[in-house]
Design a protein around this motif. Structure first.
Motif, PDB file in Angstrom:
ATOM      1  N   LEU A   1      -7.340 -44.268  44.247  1.00 20.04           N
ATOM      2  CA  LEU A   1      -5.889 -43.815  43.916  1.00 20.04           C
ATOM      3  C   LEU A   1      -5.162 -43.523  45.159  1.00 20.04           C
ATOM      4  O   LEU A   1      -5.565 -42.817  46.170  1.00 20.04           O
ATOM      5  CB  LEU A   1      -6.275 -42.393  43.357  1.00 20.04           C
ATOM      6  CG  LEU A   1      -4.810 -41.693  42.670  1.00 20.04           C
ATOM      7  CD1 LEU A   1      -3.959 -42.618  42.010  1.00 20.04           C
ATOM      8  CD2 LEU A   1      -5.282 -40.488  41.797  1.00 20.04           C
ATOM      9  N   GLN A   2      -4.135 -44.601  45.524  1.00 24.90           N
ATOM     10  CA  GLN A   2      -3.769 -44.622  46.961  1.00 24.90           C
ATOM     11  C   GLN A   2      -2.151 -44.319  46.647  1.00 24.90           C
ATOM     12  O   GLN A   2      -1.517 -44.998  46.023  1.00 24.90           O
ATOM     13  CB  GLN A   2      -3.747 -46.035  47.351  1.00 24.90           C
ATOM     14  CG  GLN A   2      -2.933 -46.011  48.696  1.00 24.90           C
ATOM     15  CD  GLN A   2      -3.588 -45.264  49.902  1.00 24.90           C
ATOM     16  OE1 GLN A   2      -4.605 -45.705  50.303  1.00 24.90           O
ATOM     17  NE2 GLN A   2      -2.743 -44.673  50.594  1.00 24.90           N
ATOM     18  N   GLY A   3      -1.513 -43.191  47.142  1.00 23.30           N
ATOM     19  CA  GLY A   3      -0.244 -42.820  47.142  1.00 23.30           C
ATOM     20  C   GLY A   3       0.572 -43.653  48.390  1.00 23.30           C
ATOM     21  O   GLY A   3      -0.435 -43.935  49.352  1.00 23.30           O
ATOM     22  N   PHE A   4       1.762 -44.065  48.235  1.00 26.92           N
ATOM     23  CA  PHE A   4       2.438 -44.837  49.271  1.00 26.92           C
ATOM     24  C   PHE A   4       3.729 -44.751  48.985  1.00 26.92           C
ATOM     25  O   PHE A   4       4.370 -44.709  48.094  1.00 26.92           O
ATOM     26  CB  PHE A   4       1.814 -46.210  49.196  1.00 26.92           C
ATOM     27  CG  PHE A   4       2.570 -47.308  48.190  1.00 26.92           C
ATOM     28  CD1 PHE A   4       2.143 -47.098  46.811  1.00 26.92           C
ATOM     29  CD2 PHE A   4       3.530 -48.257  48.444  1.00 26.92           C
ATOM     30  CE1 PHE A   4       2.756 -47.688  45.717  1.00 26.92           C
ATOM     31  CE2 PHE A   4       4.122 -48.926  47.615  1.00 26.92           C
ATOM     32  CZ  PHE A   4       3.619 -48.875  46.083  1.00 26.92           C
ATOM     33  N   ILE A   5       4.516 -44.856  50.154  1.00 26.34           N
ATOM     34  CA  ILE A   5       5.830 -45.403  49.934  1.00 26.34           C
ATOM     35  C   ILE A   5       6.313 -46.649  50.833  1.00 26.34           C
ATOM     36  O   ILE A   5       5.271 -47.159  51.756  1.00 26.34           O
ATOM     37  CB  ILE A   5       6.980 -44.271  50.541  1.00 26.34           C
ATOM     38  CG1 ILE A   5       6.708 -43.875  52.035  1.00 26.34           C
ATOM     39  CG2 ILE A   5       6.935 -43.006  49.621  1.00 26.34           C
ATOM     40  CD1 ILE A   5       7.487 -42.936  52.590  1.00 26.34           C
TER      41      ILE A   5
ATOM     42  N   ASP B   1       5.596 -46.989  54.420  1.00 25.01           N
ATOM     43  CA  ASP B   1       4.404 -47.040  55.200  1.00 25.01           C
ATOM     44  C   ASP B   1       4.248 -48.762  55.411  1.00 25.01           C
ATOM     45  O   ASP B   1       3.286 -48.976  56.190  1.00 25.01           O
ATOM     46  CB  ASP B   1       3.248 -46.920  54.044  1.00 25.01           C
ATOM     47  CG  ASP B   1       3.276 -45.386  53.698  1.00 25.01           C
ATOM     48  OD1 ASP B   1       3.935 -44.325  54.471  1.00 25.01           O
ATOM     49  OD2 ASP B   1       2.819 -45.380  52.703  1.00 25.01           O
TER      50      ASP B   1
ATOM     51  N   THR C   1      -0.656 -42.270  32.301  1.00 24.88           N
ATOM     52  CA  THR C   1      -1.726 -42.189  33.348  1.00 24.88           C
ATOM     53  C   THR C   1      -2.853 -41.798  32.634  1.00 24.88           C
ATOM     54  O   THR C   1      -3.881 -42.228  33.074  1.00 24.88           O
ATOM     55  CB  THR C   1      -1.025 -41.634  34.511  1.00 24.88           C
ATOM     56  OG1 THR C   1       0.096 -42.016  34.997  1.00 24.88           O
ATOM     57  CG2 THR C   1      -2.161 -41.226  35.699  1.00 24.88           C
TER      58      THR C   1
ATOM     59  N   LEU D   1      -0.133 -45.521  43.630  1.00 26.35           N
ATOM     60  CA  LEU D   1       0.838 -44.248  43.172  1.00 26.35           C
ATOM     61  C   LEU D   1       1.988 -44.527  43.603  1.00 26.35           C
ATOM     62  O   LEU D   1       2.334 -44.144  44.945  1.00 26.35           O
ATOM     63  CB  LEU D   1      -0.182 -43.125  43.364  1.00 26.35           C
ATOM     64  CG  LEU D   1       0.327 -41.826  43.073  1.00 26.35           C
ATOM     65  CD1 LEU D   1       0.405 -41.745  41.448  1.00 26.35           C
ATOM     66  CD2 LEU D   1      -0.675 -40.777  43.371  1.00 26.35           C
ATOM     67  N   CYS D   2       3.183 -44.788  42.920  1.00 28.53           N
ATOM     68  CA  CYS D   2       4.254 -45.215  43.438  1.00 28.53           C
ATOM     69  C   CYS D   2       5.406 -44.150  42.793  1.00 28.53           C
ATOM     70  O   CYS D   2       6.335 -43.843  43.756  1.00 28.53           O
ATOM     71  CB  CYS D   2       4.767 -46.554  42.984  1.00 28.53           C
ATOM     72  SG  CYS D   2       6.297 -47.148  43.531  1.00 28.53           S
ATOM     73  N   GLY D   3       5.093 -43.787  41.770  1.00 31.93           N
ATOM     74  CA  GLY D   3       6.031 -42.682  41.321  1.00 31.93           C
ATOM     75  C   GLY D   3       5.548 -41.624  40.120  1.00 31.93           C
ATOM     76  O   GLY D   3       4.477 -42.248  39.570  1.00 31.93           O
ATOM     77  N   GLN D   4       6.127 -40.679  39.810  1.00 30.89           N
ATOM     78  CA  GLN D   4       5.718 -39.896  38.808  1.00 30.89           C
ATOM     79  C   GLN D   4       7.097 -39.342  38.101  1.00 30.89           C
ATOM     80  O   GLN D   4       7.439 -38.239  38.178  1.00 30.89           O
ATOM     81  CB  GLN D   4       4.891 -38.597  39.386  1.00 30.89           C
ATOM     82  CG  GLN D   4       3.618 -39.105  40.111  1.00 30.89           C
ATOM     83  CD  GLN D   4       2.665 -39.232  39.062  1.00 30.89           C
ATOM     84  OE1 GLN D   4       1.968 -38.457  38.640  1.00 30.89           O
ATOM     85  NE2 GLN D   4       2.119 -40.416  38.816  1.00 30.89           N
TER      86      GLN D   4
ATOM     87  N   TYR E   1       8.193 -36.760  51.901  1.00 33.30           N
ATOM     88  CA  TYR E   1       8.103 -37.858  52.509  1.00 33.30           C
ATOM     89  C   TYR E   1       9.542 -38.243  53.337  1.00 33.30           C
ATOM     90  O   TYR E   1       9.565 -39.127  54.173  1.00 33.30           O
ATOM     91  CB  TYR E   1       7.474 -39.066  52.014  1.00 33.30           C
ATOM     92  CG  TYR E   1       7.953 -39.656  50.714  1.00 33.30           C
ATOM     93  CD1 TYR E   1       9.066 -40.348  50.543  1.00 33.30           C
ATOM     94  CD2 TYR E   1       7.392 -39.395  49.581  1.00 33.30           C
ATOM     95  CE1 TYR E   1       9.537 -40.830  49.414  1.00 33.30           C
ATOM     96  CE2 TYR E   1       7.668 -39.791  48.175  1.00 33.30           C
ATOM     97  CZ  TYR E   1       8.966 -40.438  48.234  1.00 33.30           C
ATOM     98  OH  TYR E   1       9.357 -40.924  47.015  1.00 33.30           O
TER      99      TYR E   1
END
Lengths: 331, 331
Positions: free
Chosen positions: A269-273, A276, A225, A240-243, A59
């Motif tokens: 389950l929503q990935g984001f930065i 966005d 998780t 879903l912010c980081g891993q 990203y």
């Protein structure tokens, strides 16, 4: 006058080391028309920057080998040929790891005097705070009485997520990696805390969440998780912010597939930065500032001193050395 | 008059077999006040019913050993002591696998005469059609020119998803398990099709989706899903509808973790069941009926004949025997 810069010396394979960084000394540049000279005050080190050390699409564009590392920086204008940024202005922006840098002012945000220490614009009132704000309030939307789990809860983002969830009336469970950190979470008002390094994670989470999990703000991934997925309530929402548990893995990690669990619960389950939500940043900063001034939000910083300590502070993120926002005070 | 019922004889471990079902013969019951006697016309066999054969919590209660299996059924009222359901009415509802059954009318929906064959209320105009409608149009929200992938595309839900995506102006890629099925998808207007049993799945998907994947409607899971995750565009939307590839697994399947890929793309993975949209069902049936009557939606049924063939038709779902809606014509 000499100027130090930190470059990407090589791409890490696995966990980064000091060898992946190189210091370069040059002269402080002179300022042309339309430019300012910035003196770096604080450098932010953030887990997402690990991804930029790899080649390949993500990203944000990767750092290039032989080029400066760049990230969140608070700096003071020390010379100016830009009317809107007079000498003495303090700004925050994405800037190179450099003691002095030139800028045309684009992408810089002037920090107002008064509401908070300038370093907070790299934390509570900056990207980490906004990440917590939009991820929790837009994606998770916790309701009063719901159960919210935050992984990496003692990190720059996680500690704000937990406090925001409390403001919204939720019951908050935080996971962190030391007894000191979980003690700090208790001080911040977290209802339940788990030291994932010493606990039986599934058993501890099940005990802490007897009514199941409605919202999960994930900074970590992996075993925590997996355990949360087993406790999801119907219509659960996951931001879903980081891993960070897998950022240093050379291969895509393997684990139990989550799809069946999400399907059974109609979970999201929503990935984001934070990017966005760019158009909504001013609204977010305004609300976070208000809650901070009302005493509803507290923050913590782990501040390392000295430009030469930036790589060590960054590497410390992956050893869990920081509580709250990890910063380096440069000047 | 004799009446046959199919009971759950035992819970399957792994792939179900005929031994998990038991036929029982009783007498057709007599009708009390407030009841109707229903004669079963069509029985629907659906992949989600596999989950109900297991013990344990899911989005629908498990079948009980020694009790009748129940699912989607179209039936005709042959005796009535209920004013609103006169003899000759045809209804659809969740009813036991039984030749004749009693009902108090609750949960039954009367099928209107005229718009379509009554069996379509178990497919295009029933649960599978509504599943396609809400999953695609509410969760995925495909825009003109976007790329939509549908797994299990020749199944009851998938073939409708693909046609709805075409109505919305998207480019549609469908995966299915035989050359006959993919040929049928081409007839339905799918732009690209992949026989996952003979193709190199990642290579075939990458070739079929040169601009990446914006929407994924997942009925299958496993290797197809892993390959789609690698092609997601920024802000991709995934409607998680089924995971037929793993319904017969005894353990939670293991695979590459998707979180990192969802994080990089700010993608959404949303589990759902059609029941989540109950209040909007009438609107969905109305719109599907209109598109069907305008010739914009076609459907296909795989109809097996005979009450005694119900278990075999159900077991056939997991061998990919059906194209479109799998039904058993009972009377």
């Amino acid at each position: 006058m000499q100027n130090q810069t930190i470059l990407l010396a090589s791409r890490p394979s696995g966990t980064p080391t000091a060898d992946n960084f190189r210091f370069e000394t040059s002269m402080v540049p002179s300022v042309a028309a339309g430019q300012v000279l910035l003196k770096t005050l604080y450098v932010s080190v953030d887990p997402y920057m690990r991804g930029r050390m790899n080649a390949g699409k993500s990203y944000v564009a990767p750092f290039e080998v032989g080029q400066p590392i760049a990230g969140g920086v608070v700096a003071e204008v020390v010379e100016s040929q830009l009317e809107q940024l007079p000498v003495g202005s303090v700004v925050v922006g994405n800037l190179p790891w450099q003691q002095y840098s030139l800028s045309d002012g684009k992408g810089l945000q002037r920090i107002p005097t008064g509401p908070a220490p300038v370093s907070y614009f790299l934390g509570l009132l900056g990207m980490p705070g906004l990440t917590a704000y939009f991820g929790l309030l837009d994606i998770c939307q916790p309701k009063p009485g719901e159960t919210v789990v935050v992984s990496g809860a003692a990190g720059a983002v996680g500690m704000i997520v937990g406090q925001l969830a409390k403001i919204k009336g939720a019951r908050v469970i935080g996971t962190a990696g030391s007894d000191e950190k979980v003690a700090y979470l208790k001080e911040l008002g977290f209802d339940e805390t788990i030291n994932y390094k010493t606990a039986d994670i599934p058993a501890a989470l099940a005990a802490a969440a007897p009514n199941g999990v409605d919202c999960y703000f994930d900074n970590v991934g992996g075993a925590i998780t997996d355990a949360v997925y087993d406790l999801l309530n119907k219509h659960a929402r996951i931001a879903l912010c980081g891993q960070i548990s897998s950022y240093n893995d050379a291969e895509v990690p393997v684990g139990p597939r989550p799809e069946g669990k999400l399907l059974k619960t109609s979970a999201k389950l929503q990935g984001f930065i934070v990017g966005d939500y760019l158009p909504q940043w001013p609204e977010g900063v305004k609300q976070l500032t208000q809650w901070y001034q009302e005493g509803k939000l507290r923050t913590e910083e782990t501040v390392t001193e000295g430009f030469d300590q930036i790589p060590a502070a960054f590497l410390g993120l992956f050893k869990g050395e920081n509580t709250g926002k990890a910063l380096v005070k440069v000047a």
